[in-house]
Write an enzyme that holds these catalytic residues in place. Structure first.
Site, short mmCIF file in Angstrom:
data_model
loop_
_atom_site.label_atom_id
_atom_site.label_comp_id
_atom_site.label_asym_id
_atom_site.label_seq_id
_atom_site.Cartn_x
_atom_site.Cartn_y
_atom_site.Cartn_z
N HIS A 18 0.60 -1.66 0.02
CA HIS A 18 -0.09 0.16 -0.09
C HIS A 18 0.91 0.80 0.04
CE1 HIS A 18 -3.01 -2.88 2.12
NE2 HIS A 18 -3.82 -2.92 0.87
N LYS A 42 -16.06 -6.66 6.95
CA LYS A 42 -15.58 -7.67 7.07
C LYS A 42 -14.54 -7.75 8.10
CE LYS A 42 -13.57 -6.11 2.21
NZ LYS A 42 -12.49 -6.03 0.98
N ARG A 91 -2.12 -6.29 -8.31
CA ARG A 91 -1.10 -7.17 -8.52
C ARG A 91 -0.82 -7.99 -9.17
NH1 ARG A 91 -3.47 -7.72 -2.33
NH2 ARG A 91 -5.97 -7.11 -3.33
N SER A 129 -3.32 -7.62 2.79
CA SER A 129 -3.20 -7.91 4.19
C SER A 129 -3.76 -8.56 4.94
CB SER A 129 -4.65 -6.68 4.47
OG SER A 129 -3.47 -5.31 3.98
P1 ADP Z 1 -10.08 -3.75 -0.44
O1 ADP Z 1 -10.53 -4.21 1.15
O2 ADP Z 1 -11.03 -2.35 -0.51
O3 ADP Z 1 -9.42 -4.79 -0.83
P2 ADP Z 1 -7.29 -3.12 0.61
O4 ADP Z 1 -6.77 -2.91 1.69
O5 ADP Z 1 -7.04 -5.51 0.37
O6 ADP Z 1 -8.91 -3.11 0.83
O7 ADP Z 1 -7.10 -2.89 -0.48
C1 ADP Z 1 -6.85 -1.31 -1.10
C2 ADP Z 1 -6.22 -1.24 -2.34
O8 ADP Z 1 -4.58 -2.01 -2.79
C3 ADP Z 1 -7.28 -2.30 -3.76
O9 ADP Z 1 -7.25 -1.83 -4.60
C4 ADP Z 1 -5.50 -3.53 -3.40
O10 ADP Z 1 -5.63 -4.16 -5.27
C5 ADP Z 1 -4.88 -2.67 -3.60
N1 ADP Z 1 -3.51 -3.32 -2.95
C6 ADP Z 1 -3.68 -4.34 -2.15
N2 ADP Z 1 -2.20 -5.01 -1.99
C7 ADP Z 1 -1.45 -4.36 -2.73
C8 ADP Z 1 0.04 -4.33 -2.62
N3 ADP Z 1 0.47 -6.00 -2.01
N4 ADP Z 1 0.59 -3.97 -3.65
C9 ADP Z 1 -0.15 -2.97 -4.48
N5 ADP Z 1 -1.71 -2.83 -4.44
C10 ADP Z 1 -2.34 -3.17 -3.11
#
Ligand code: ADP
Length: 159
Positions: A18, A42, A91, A129
């Site tokens: 992130h 969630k 990703r 995450s």
């Molecule tokens: P959500 O519940 O909306 O999926 P996340 O916190 O899991 O929330 O992810 C938020 C955004 O960040 C999403 O667009 C996800 O694809 C992106 N994301 C999550 N992990 C990574 C990573 N390792 N690298 C790049 N983008 C990521």
């Protein structure tokens, strides 16, 4: 005109993937707002306040990035912020289906809001995450993947 990018997500917790994305976006847009969604559906490990506080600490070094929590419809939050770009991370191909659907729906709801996608550095492509929570929960070392403050928060939460 100032271009404000809103990067929404659950960030439960914020990972180096992130942060990598925020860093990239901060070089392109005037301001980047990491929007932490309440996402009660969630059942997050960290409550909204804690997720916002952690992200705030971790992103403190990026001057034009900030963090805000929200529990409303994403497009309404973006409008209230004056955001014109919705930023999401891609990703792998497996992210595409869901992100494509989300972008289509958000365009229906707010046609003036543009969804844009960035890819993280290679070493973060397999990072999520949910994997971090799982590894930490089983006693694995998450230090290569999250900020030390996030690691400490995970350890405290799991104790
Ligand atoms: P959500 O519940 O909306 O999926 P996340 O916190 O899991 O929330 O992810 C938020 C955004 O960040 C999403 O667009 C996800 O694809 C992106 N994301 C999550 N992990 C990574 C990573 N390792 N690298 C790049 N983008 C990521």
């Amino acid at each position: 005109m100032e271009v404000v990018a809103l990067y929404p997500g659950t960030f439960d917790p914020i990972t180096n993937g992130h942060s990598d994305l925020v860093q990239r976006a901060a070089r392109i847009f005037d301001r980047v707002v990491l929007g932490v969604a309440d996402s009660p559906g969630k059942k997050p490990m960290f409550d909204l306040e804690r997720r916002v506080a952690l992200a705030n600490e971790v992103l403190d070094y990026i001057p034009n990035a900030s963090v805000q929590g929200f529990d409303t419809l994403l497009v309404d939050f973006a409008r209230a912020l004056g955001g014109t770009v919705l930023l999401r991370g891609l990703r792998a191909v497996s992210d595409f289906d869901y992100e494509f659907q989300l972008a289509g729906m958000n365009r229906r709801l707010a046609p003036q809001l543009e969804s844009l996608f960035l890819t993280p550095a290679e070493q973060y492509a397999a990072l999520s995450s949910s994997l971090i929570r799982e590894i930490a929960g089983l006693g694995g070392d998450v230090s290569p993947f999250v900020d030390p403050r996030v690691q400490a928060a995970l350890q405290a939460r799991l104790r």
